[in-house]
Design an enzyme around this catalytic site. Structure first.
Site, PDB file in Angstrom:
ATOM      1  N   ILE A 252      31.694  29.604  46.451  1.00 48.82           N
ATOM      2  CA  ILE A 252      32.142  30.999  46.553  1.00 48.82           C
ATOM      3  C   ILE A 252      33.523  31.030  47.194  1.00 48.82           C
ATOM      4  O   ILE A 252      33.718  30.513  48.300  1.00 48.82           O
ATOM      5  CB  ILE A 252      31.168  31.841  47.404  1.00 48.82           C
ATOM      6  CG1 ILE A 252      29.744  31.748  46.847  1.00 48.82           C
ATOM      7  CG2 ILE A 252      31.631  33.293  47.469  1.00 48.82           C
ATOM      8  CD1 ILE A 252      28.697  32.392  47.750  1.00 48.82           C
TER       9      ILE A 252
ATOM     10  N   ASP B  16      43.243  28.221  50.648  1.00 47.03           N
ATOM     11  CA  ASP B  16      43.895  29.405  50.079  1.00 47.03           C
ATOM     12  C   ASP B  16      43.989  29.198  48.572  1.00 47.03           C
ATOM     13  O   ASP B  16      44.733  28.337  48.104  1.00 47.03           O
ATOM     14  CB  ASP B  16      45.288  29.572  50.690  1.00 47.03           C
ATOM     15  CG  ASP B  16      46.006  30.825  50.206  1.00 47.03           C
ATOM     16  OD1 ASP B  16      45.516  31.477  49.262  1.00 47.03           O
ATOM     17  OD2 ASP B  16      47.069  31.140  50.772  1.00 47.03           O
TER      18      ASP B  16
ATOM     19  N   TYR C 163      47.897  46.080  40.727  1.00 45.82           N
ATOM     20  CA  TYR C 163      46.505  45.698  40.966  1.00 45.82           C
ATOM     21  C   TYR C 163      45.685  45.830  39.685  1.00 45.82           C
ATOM     22  O   TYR C 163      44.916  44.921  39.340  1.00 45.82           O
ATOM     23  CB  TYR C 163      45.892  46.561  42.069  1.00 45.82           C
ATOM     24  CG  TYR C 163      44.427  46.248  42.296  1.00 45.82           C
ATOM     25  CD1 TYR C 163      44.048  45.043  42.882  1.00 45.82           C
ATOM     26  CD2 TYR C 163      43.434  47.150  41.920  1.00 45.82           C
ATOM     27  CE1 TYR C 163      42.712  44.738  43.079  1.00 45.82           C
ATOM     28  CE2 TYR C 163      42.095  46.850  42.108  1.00 45.82           C
ATOM     29  CZ  TYR C 163      41.738  45.647  42.691  1.00 45.82           C
ATOM     30  OH  TYR C 163      40.410  45.339  42.868  1.00 45.82           O
TER      31      TYR C 163
ATOM     32  N   LYS D 109      43.645  42.857  37.593  1.00 48.15           N
ATOM     33  CA  LYS D 109      42.224  42.877  37.263  1.00 48.15           C
ATOM     34  C   LYS D 109      41.997  42.949  35.743  1.00 48.15           C
ATOM     35  O   LYS D 109      40.980  42.457  35.245  1.00 48.15           O
ATOM     36  CB  LYS D 109      41.524  44.024  37.981  1.00 48.15           C
ATOM     37  CG  LYS D 109      41.374  43.789  39.478  1.00 48.15           C
ATOM     38  CD  LYS D 109      40.566  42.529  39.774  1.00 48.15           C
ATOM     39  CE  LYS D 109      40.319  42.319  41.250  1.00 48.15           C
ATOM     40  NZ  LYS D 109      39.482  41.125  41.518  1.00 48.15           N
TER      41      LYS D 109
ATOM     42  N   VAL E 296      33.704  50.179  46.499  1.00 49.42           N
ATOM     43  CA  VAL E 296      32.904  49.367  47.417  1.00 49.42           C
ATOM     44  C   VAL E 296      33.564  49.452  48.787  1.00 49.42           C
ATOM     45  O   VAL E 296      34.751  49.152  48.927  1.00 49.42           O
ATOM     46  CB  VAL E 296      32.836  47.895  46.975  1.00 49.42           C
ATOM     47  CG1 VAL E 296      31.886  47.129  47.891  1.00 49.42           C
ATOM     48  CG2 VAL E 296      32.398  47.779  45.530  1.00 49.42           C
TER      49      VAL E 296
END
Length: 271
Positions: free
Chosen positions: A16, A76, A169, A173, A202
């Site tokens: 993850i 990173d 952004y 995405k 969220v």
């Protein structure tokens, strides 16, 4: 049927990214409850270790007798050299990774085109796009060699529908969605699964980062409605991973009940 089907999650090794907080942290803890082994990556070492401790405790509390081992790696994903050296940091007994969760990502600012800072554009694409692609490229070779694996990318409603103030952004995405779709088609002749999770609102530290640390401004994003939580999205990720091997949830588009699009939400209630 529980999402924690022992035959599907028990003993699986899950990597993850962005695991030090928010969705990544919640996902780590939920996989741990299912008896999965974890490789947790993040830039921030101290918060990452706290998540690892919480995951180990969650596994112990679950009563599951197998799995639950946790490895942390400070990394990173936007640094390609660090990604290229990832295998050297993964213990040899953890290298048969079953599931990759590309969660690392961020948003910076709400400036409109013409005023968007180059540094913000660079930061979003470096992590949201280039980092996700770099990690996937590294692991997909191993998945193909072993003829197994599951890539789960955390995208966004912003990748489906653009909105004013989100140009860079949304573009990042949308790139995640396009990349996920291409990969899905490329591995169609294999057992490898590809899933994109596309959340709406969220409530995590995501908005605090976007508003450059202004928590009051971040809180206003969720005024009058009950947003999703990191745990809500973690459930979708783990649910996708726990489906039978012949079932692939290619896209999971999940919204709070009072949101219908990036700009259309009912705010008549309260949190």
């Amino acid at each position: 049927m529980s999402i924690f089907n022992a035959s599907r999650l028990l003993g699986k090794t899950v990597l993850i990214t962005g695991a030090s907080a928010g969705i990544g942290a919640a996902t780590a803890i939920l996989f741990a409850k299912g008896g999965s082994n974890l490789i947790l990556l993040a830039r921030r070492a101290d918060p990452l270790e706290k998540v690892a401790e919480a995951a180990r405790a969650a596994h112990k509390a679950s009563g599951v007798q197998q799995g639950g081992a946790v490895v942390t790696i400070q990394l990173d994903v936007s640094d390609r050299a660090q990604v290229a050296a990832l295998w050297s940091k993964v213990p040899s007994n953890f290298r048969n990774i079953d599931i990759l969760v590309n969660n690392a990502g961020s948003a910076h600012g709400l400036d409109q085109v013409g005023d968007v800072l180059d540094s913000d554009i660079d930061a979003m694409f470096a992590t949201n796009v280039f980092g996700l692609i770099s990690v996937t490229q590294l692991l997909i070779k191993d998945f193909k060699a072993r003829n197994t694996g599951h890539v789960i990318n955390v995208g966004s409603i912003a990748g489906r529908e653009s909105y004013a103030g989100g140009s860079a952004y949304c573009a990042s995405k949308a790139a995640v969605r396009a990349f996920s779709g291409s990969l899905l088609r490329e591995v169609v002749n294999t057992p490898i699964r590809v899933t994109e999770i596309q959340p709406g609102m969220v409530e995590t530290e995501f908005s605090i980062v976007r508003f450059r640390g202004d928590k009051s401004a971040a809180d206003k994003v969720y005024d009058g409605l009950l947003p999703l939580t990191a745990e809500d999205i973690a459930e979708e990720i783990v649910w996708a991973a726990a489906r039978p091997p012949h079932v692939n949830l290619a896209e999971v588009y999940v919204l709070p009940v009072n949101q219908a699009s990036p700009t259309l939400a009912f705010r008549g209630g309260s949190k």
